[in-house]
Design a protein around this motif. Structure first.
Motif, mmCIF file in Angstrom:
data_model
loop_
_atom_site.group_PDB
_atom_site.id
_atom_site.type_symbol
_atom_site.label_atom_id
_atom_site.label_comp_id
_atom_site.label_asym_id
_atom_site.label_seq_id
_atom_site.Cartn_x
_atom_site.Cartn_y
_atom_site.Cartn_z
ATOM 1 N N PHE A 155 29.143 40.538 40.972
ATOM 2 C CA PHE A 155 28.882 40.510 42.421
ATOM 3 C C PHE A 155 27.345 40.552 42.633
ATOM 4 N N GLY A 156 26.568 39.605 42.409
ATOM 5 C CA GLY A 156 25.090 39.614 42.386
ATOM 6 C C GLY A 156 24.724 40.327 41.157
ATOM 7 N N ARG A 157 23.504 40.881 41.043
ATOM 8 C CA ARG A 157 22.748 41.331 39.863
ATOM 9 C C ARG A 157 22.716 43.032 40.195
ATOM 10 N N ASN A 158 22.853 43.439 41.469
ATOM 11 C CA ASN A 158 22.818 44.798 41.838
ATOM 12 C C ASN A 158 24.327 45.262 41.771
ATOM 13 N N ARG A 159 24.779 45.713 40.446
ATOM 14 C CA ARG A 159 25.986 46.171 40.360
ATOM 15 C C ARG A 159 25.802 47.788 40.334
ATOM 16 N N PRO A 160 26.967 48.461 41.008
ATOM 17 C CA PRO A 160 26.913 49.698 41.113
ATOM 18 C C PRO A 160 26.839 50.597 39.769
ATOM 19 N N GLU A 161 26.158 51.474 39.680
ATOM 20 C CA GLU A 161 25.831 52.335 38.559
ATOM 21 C C GLU A 161 27.134 53.023 38.109
ATOM 22 N N GLY A 162 27.657 52.951 36.789
ATOM 23 C CA GLY A 162 28.663 53.747 36.294
ATOM 24 C C GLY A 162 30.032 52.945 36.466
ATOM 25 N N LYS A 163 30.121 51.523 36.954
ATOM 26 C CA LYS A 163 31.286 50.950 37.093
ATOM 27 C C LYS A 163 31.320 50.065 36.118
ATOM 28 N N VAL A 164 32.572 49.918 35.532
ATOM 29 C CA VAL A 164 32.715 49.217 34.568
ATOM 30 C C VAL A 164 33.628 47.872 34.827
ATOM 31 N N LEU A 165 33.202 47.014 34.462
ATOM 32 C CA LEU A 165 33.652 45.421 34.826
ATOM 33 C C LEU A 165 34.898 45.137 34.069
ATOM 34 N N GLU A 166 35.925 44.839 34.299
ATOM 35 C CA GLU A 166 37.233 44.285 33.523
ATOM 36 C C GLU A 166 37.451 42.941 33.399
ATOM 37 N N THR A 167 37.797 42.637 32.257
ATOM 38 C CA THR A 167 38.188 41.334 32.206
ATOM 39 C C THR A 167 39.481 40.900 32.843
ATOM 40 N N VAL A 168 39.618 39.785 33.619
ATOM 41 C CA VAL A 168 40.621 39.589 34.412
ATOM 42 C C VAL A 168 41.297 38.248 34.255
ATOM 43 N N GLY A 169 40.546 37.340 33.438
ATOM 44 C CA GLY A 169 41.143 36.212 32.988
ATOM 45 C C GLY A 169 40.371 35.424 31.933
ATOM 46 N N VAL A 170 40.423 34.253 31.831
ATOM 47 C CA VAL A 170 39.729 33.331 30.964
ATOM 48 C C VAL A 170 39.266 32.060 31.691
ATOM 49 N N PHE A 171 38.071 31.802 31.490
ATOM 50 C CA PHE A 171 37.537 30.426 32.184
ATOM 51 C C PHE A 171 38.120 29.337 31.854
ATOM 52 N N GLU A 172 38.508 28.415 32.552
ATOM 53 C CA GLU A 172 38.887 26.974 32.244
ATOM 54 C C GLU A 172 37.840 26.043 32.617
ATOM 55 N N ALA A 173 37.792 24.927 32.212
ATOM 56 C CA ALA A 173 36.969 23.700 32.330
ATOM 57 C C ALA A 173 36.876 23.221 33.641
ATOM 58 N N VAL A 182 50.870 38.892 39.590
ATOM 59 C CA VAL A 182 50.109 39.074 41.151
ATOM 60 C C VAL A 182 48.634 39.076 40.714
ATOM 61 N N PRO A 183 47.693 38.119 40.295
ATOM 62 C CA PRO A 183 46.511 38.382 39.935
ATOM 63 C C PRO A 183 45.485 38.669 41.327
ATOM 64 N N ILE A 184 45.733 38.164 42.545
ATOM 65 C CA ILE A 184 45.227 38.414 43.615
ATOM 66 C C ILE A 184 45.776 39.213 44.502
ATOM 67 N N GLN A 185 45.122 40.153 45.134
ATOM 68 C CA GLN A 185 45.458 41.285 46.032
ATOM 69 C C GLN A 185 45.309 40.511 47.544
ATOM 70 N N HIS A 186 46.374 40.215 48.134
ATOM 71 C CA HIS A 186 46.135 39.926 49.697
ATOM 72 C C HIS A 186 47.640 39.719 50.236
ATOM 73 N N GLU A 187 47.592 40.122 51.313
ATOM 74 C CA GLU A 187 48.901 40.307 51.963
ATOM 75 C C GLU A 187 49.734 39.013 52.095
ATOM 76 N N LEU A 188 49.191 37.934 52.079
ATOM 77 C CA LEU A 188 49.860 36.660 52.111
ATOM 78 C C LEU A 188 50.253 35.857 50.802
ATOM 79 N N PHE A 189 49.672 36.725 49.688
ATOM 80 C CA PHE A 189 49.773 36.172 48.333
ATOM 81 C C PHE A 189 51.182 35.914 48.129
ATOM 82 N N GLU A 190 52.290 36.795 48.007
ATOM 83 C CA GLU A 190 53.497 36.502 47.691
ATOM 84 C C GLU A 190 54.287 36.000 48.658
ATOM 85 N N ARG A 191 53.817 35.921 49.988
ATOM 86 C CA ARG A 191 54.528 35.069 51.108
ATOM 87 C C ARG A 191 54.256 33.605 50.730
ATOM 88 N N PHE A 192 53.003 33.268 50.432
ATOM 89 C CA PHE A 192 52.613 31.700 50.284
ATOM 90 C C PHE A 192 53.039 31.234 48.653
#
Length: 329
Positions: A13-31, A152-162
């Protein structure tokens, strides 16, 4: 994030990352898809705003890019006050209706409104709107696709409805509720025209949406929503200070609107956070009109310049259909 075929995906999320926050791997890029379109259920990172999202369905829009100079036909100068009213030919381009992961909304709130699709409420109050938050329209080139093993990789109230998890591929497919919702709300969701213009490295993109008509005090009131994205294509830090709109109605009225900032903000556009996006609304007592204007931009040395907002039409050609009855499935 250079090797899109093999790199692990990190939400950035931009270059100004919150101090002390660890970014986690959520997947693998595709072409990246250089040809063709992404399908329903495609997971992605937004290349500008950094949020995680998932594609619901595509739109085929016409882009009117005023940066592409048409051939000079007769060499005549434009008349004063025409605001560059030369004919601009549209080209077809793919956009996507997407869901935004709600976990990422706090990280993008300073650069983009947590986008929502707004509708006219289905009752007599002509100014009442309701919104479905976490919906956005994303251009094909802003999609950084990835895959995930999460069901369920995305959190949104409509994800599982759609969407539903399917194996082996594609991992997510549309439920009947998504297809019915798209069909029911198509006239009010449809993205058809995109307008773009760049002034001194500041690119403004406008997408208008017709929302419907309401009766108010023995007259018809027509409503539109418009989404605007400002993007700093250069390296100089600048700040939006003022807006200046001209709104022409088919009824013959010409309204001028001036004010500080946009949606209560005066966003800074820098190399680290180059873009800002917001939505607003306009109503006319006529079935069509036009809008254009400028944004007053301030440099770090205190000097100013005006950035053109490309002219765009307000059309009500879908008004033969009634607005949606409400937020139902």
């Amino acid at each position: 994030m250079r090797d899109l075929n093999t790199a692990s995906l990190w939400p950035v999320f931009g270059r100004n990352r919150p101090e002390g926050k660890v970014l986690e791997t959520v997947g693998v890029f595709e072409a990246l898809k250089q040809h063709g379109k992404y399908e329903t259920g495609q997971l992605f990172l937004h290349s500008v705003f950094g949020y995680r999202g998932i594609v619901l369905f595509p739109w085929h829009a016409r882009i009117y890019d005023r940066d592409i100079i048409p051939p000079i036909s007769d060499g005549k100068p434009e008349p004063p006050g025409s605001h560059g009213s030369k004919e601009v030919k549209g080209r077809t381009h793919t956009y996507y209706q997407v869901l935004i992961d709600t976990r990422d909304c706090p990280h993008i709130s300073q650069r983009s409104q947590t986008e929502a699709v707004t509708f006219l409420a289905n009752h007599d109050d002509s100014r009442a709107l309701y919104a479905i938050p976490g919906l956005d329209y994303v251009s094909h080139e802003d999609i950084l696709p990835y895959n995930s093993t999460e069901q369920v990789p995305i959190q949104h109230e409509l994800f599982e409805r759609f969407l539903m998890f399917t194996t082996p591929a594609p991992p997510f497919s549309a439920r009947d509720t998504l297809k019915a919702w798209q069909e029911k709300n198509h006239p009010w969701l449809e993205l058809s025209d995109v307008h773009r213009e760049t002034t001194e490295n500041i690119r403004v993109t406008v997408i208008p949406f017709y929302m419907g008509m309401r009766d108010a005090q023995n007259s018809h009131v027509y409503w539109w929503r418009y989404c605007i994205r400002l993007e700093n294509m250069g390296s100089e830090v600048v700040q939006l200070r003022e807006r200046h709109w001209r709104i022409f109605s088919l009824s013959g009225t010409l309204e001028t609107v001036r004010g500080r900032g946009v949606v209560g903000r005066e966003p800074v556009l820098s190399k680290e956070q180059p873009a800002f996006q917001y939505s607003s609304h306009v109503s006319l007592q006529a079935p069509s009109g036009h809008m254009w204007g400028t944004f007053r931009i301030e440099r770090t040395d205190g000097s100013h310049f005006d950035v053109r907002i490309p002219p765009f039409s307000l059309e009500s050609n879908k008004d033969d259909k009634a607005p949606p009855a409400g937020y139902t499935f």
